[in-house]
Design an enzyme around this catalytic site. Structure first.
Site, mmCIF file in Angstrom:
data_model
loop_
_atom_site.group_PDB
_atom_site.id
_atom_site.type_symbol
_atom_site.label_atom_id
_atom_site.label_comp_id
_atom_site.label_asym_id
_atom_site.label_seq_id
_atom_site.Cartn_x
_atom_site.Cartn_y
_atom_site.Cartn_z
ATOM 1 N N THR A 20 25.246 -33.145 30.644
ATOM 2 C CA THR A 20 24.666 -32.619 31.882
ATOM 3 C C THR A 20 25.215 -33.286 33.137
ATOM 4 O O THR A 20 25.410 -32.642 34.167
ATOM 5 C CB THR A 20 23.130 -32.834 31.841
ATOM 6 N N SER A 65 26.618 -33.188 24.077
ATOM 7 C CA SER A 65 26.621 -34.281 23.102
ATOM 8 C C SER A 65 25.973 -33.900 21.779
ATOM 9 O O SER A 65 26.076 -34.634 20.804
ATOM 10 C CB SER A 65 25.982 -35.537 23.682
ATOM 11 N N ASP A 97 21.633 -36.427 24.682
ATOM 12 C CA ASP A 97 21.009 -36.118 23.379
ATOM 13 C C ASP A 97 21.436 -37.065 22.259
ATOM 14 O O ASP A 97 20.621 -37.461 21.442
ATOM 15 C CB ASP A 97 21.318 -34.660 22.978
ATOM 16 N N THR A 285 11.349 -48.145 10.073
ATOM 17 C CA THR A 285 10.037 -47.544 10.374
ATOM 18 C C THR A 285 10.133 -46.318 11.286
ATOM 19 O O THR A 285 11.003 -46.255 12.158
ATOM 20 C CB THR A 285 9.068 -48.569 11.010
HETATM 21 N N1 ASP Z 1 22.468 -31.349 25.893
HETATM 22 C C1 ASP Z 1 22.965 -32.294 26.851
HETATM 23 C C2 ASP Z 1 23.879 -33.260 26.125
HETATM 24 O O1 ASP Z 1 23.422 -34.114 25.415
HETATM 25 C C3 ASP Z 1 21.841 -32.995 27.501
HETATM 26 C C4 ASP Z 1 22.235 -34.058 28.491
HETATM 27 O O2 ASP Z 1 23.364 -34.353 28.800
HETATM 28 O O3 ASP Z 1 21.291 -34.642 29.020
HETATM 29 O O4 ASP Z 1 25.064 -33.135 26.248
#
Ligand code: ASP
Length: 350
Positions: A20, A65, A97, A285
Site C-alpha cells: 500500500t 505482500s 500483510d 502459543t
Molecule cells: N495488502 C497489502 C500488502 O500487504 C496491505 C498493505 O500494504 O498494507 O501488500
C-alpha cells in the site's frame, strides 16, 4: 539513548517491494497507481532535509505482500549482500500483510548484521492526505542512518518501524488491519520510539560480535514446514494429515495458553507417531503474549514427553522463518531442535 549522533555522509538504500505504501493518486486517471521511487525526493521532499544519500531500488514486478514467497527473501538478501559495503543502512518498503514473516526470515538469513535493515509500509497509500506512509518512511530512514559516537549503527538489526515504534522484526506481528498501529511486539519492548526525538532503547538492541566482520548471508531455505492450529473439535484425520504428512519436516503446533493441547490418547498417539518419524514438532502459543511452558500442566507435559520442542515466546512468523533457515542448514532433526530452543537473533526470551 535519547539523541542519535547523525553521520552526515550516511548512505541509505531504499528498497521498494510493493504494498500500500507505494501508491499515489494519479489525478489523470483518478485512481491509485504505484509511485515512482526513482523520484523519491520529489515525492517526499522531507527526505531532502536529511543530509544523507538516498538511493532507491524498485522490484519488478511490485507485489502485494500477500504474494510474498521465500524467493523474494532470497532476492532481498542477495541485494543487501551485493550492496552491503556501499550503504550504511537499508529500508525495505513492504506490504504490511506479510511484513512480519519477511522481517523474521531476513533476521535469520543474515547472521552477524552490523547495519540496520528496517522494514516499513503503511495502512494508507503515501499519496493520500492522511497517509501514515510518510512518517513511517521518514522515521525508518532516520533510524537506518543513525550512528553512535564510534560511527557504528545504533540499531544493527532487522526491524519493523511502524507508527513511531521500532520493533525487532522477529518479535512483531500484524495485529490490526485498519488502525495505524498495525504491529505489536508483545514479548519484547520497543527498540526505539519516535517522538520529538528518536529514543533508542540501547539496552535491548543487539550488537554484533564483531563490527569488522562481514555478515554471513544464508540463502538455503527448506520450506517443508506446516502449521497446525489447535481448536476444539479438531479431528484425528486432520491432525494426522498435518503432523505425519510425507512432505513436511517440521510442524508448528499453535497450542492453547502456556502450551497446552488436548490430553486425549488419540492426539498424543499421533504426536508420538510424528515424532518417531523424525518430524520436528514445535510448540508455540496461540496467545498474543506470553510463553510456552510445558512443565506447568499435565496437558503440556504430555506433549513434551511425546517429543515436542518448546517454541518459548516465539511468534509463529518467527518460528516459520527460523525453521526454514535451520532446515536449510541441517538434515539432523536433533540439531535443528536444539537450535530452535536457542536464542539466535533475539527471537525468544530464555
Ligand atoms: N495488502 C497489502 C500488502 O500487504 C496491505 C498493505 O500494504 O498494507 O501488500
Amino acid at each position: 539513548m535519547r539523541q542519535n549522533m547523525k553521520n552526515d555522509k550516511s548512505a541509505i538504500l531504499l528498497i521498494y517491494t510493493g504494498g500500500t505504501i507505494g501508491m499515489k493518486e494519479d489525478s489523470s486517471i483518478q485512481a491509485l497507481r504505484p509511485f515512482n521511487f526513482s523520484q523519491i525526493l520529489e515525492e517526499v521532499p522531507e527526505l531532502g532535509k536529511f543530509a544523507y544519500r538516498i538511493d532507491s531500488y524498485t522490484f519488478d514486478p511490485l507485489i502485494d505482500s500477500s504474494d510474498v514467497e521465500p524467493s523474494l527473501w532470497l532476492e532481498l538478501v542477495g541485494l543487501i549482500e551485493d550492496r552491503y559495503d556501499e550503504y550504511d543502512g537499508f529500508v525495505i518498503l513492504h506490504g504490511t500483510d506479510t511484513m512480519a514473516y519477511s522481517a523474521s526470515a531476513l533476521s535469520f538469513m543474515i547472521e552477524g548484521l552490523t547495519k540496520p535493515v528496517i522494514f516499513t509500509g503503511s495502512q494508507l497509500p503515501i499519496g493520500v492526505p492522511r497517509t501514515d506512509g510518510k512518517e513511517n518512511l521518514i522515521s525508518s530512514v532516520e533510524i537506518a542512518a543513525a550512528k553512535d559516537a564510534d560511527g557504528h549503527a545504533i540499531v544493527p538489526e532487522v526491524c519493523i518501524c511502524f507508527d513511531n515504534v521500532l520493533m525487532r522484526g522477529n518479535r512483531a506481528s500484524k495485529i490490526n488491519s485498519d488502525n495505524f498501529r498495525a504491529f505489536r511486539s508483545p514479548n519484547c519492548p520497543p527498540l526505539a520510539e519516535a517522538g520529538i526525538s528518536i529514543r533508542y532503547n540501547t539496552l535491548n538492541i543487539r550488537k554484533p560480535e564483531s563490527w569488522d566482520t562481514k555478515p554471513i548471508f544464508h540463502k538455503n531455505l527448506d520450506t517443508r514446514v506446516s502449521i497446525l492450529k489447535m481448536h476444539p473439535g479438531i479431528t484425528p484425520q486432520i491432525v494426522r494429515t498435518i503432523l505425519c504428512g510425507n512432505d513436511t519436516r517440521a510442524v508448528i503446533i499453535e497450542t492453547y495458553g502456556a502450551g497446552n493441547a488436548p490430553s486425549k490418547e488419540w492426539f498424543i498417539e499421533i504426536v508420538r507417531e510424528a515424532s518417531s518419524m523424525g518430524k520436528i514438532l514445535l510448540n508455540v502459543t496461540q496467545c498474543l503474549a506470553g510463553s510456552v511452558n510445558m512443565d506447568i500442566y499435565a496437558t503440556g507435559k504430555c506433549l513434551k514427553e511425546a517429543g515436542v520442542t518448546s517454541g518459548y515466546d516465539s511468534t509463529t512468523e518467527s518460528a516459520l522463518g527460523k525453521l526454514f533457515y535451520l532446515l536449510g542448514q541441517s538434515n539432523d532433526p536433533e540439531a535443528v531442535k536444539s537450535y530452535m530452543e536457542s536464542d539466535l537473533r533475539g527471537e525468544i526470551s530464555k
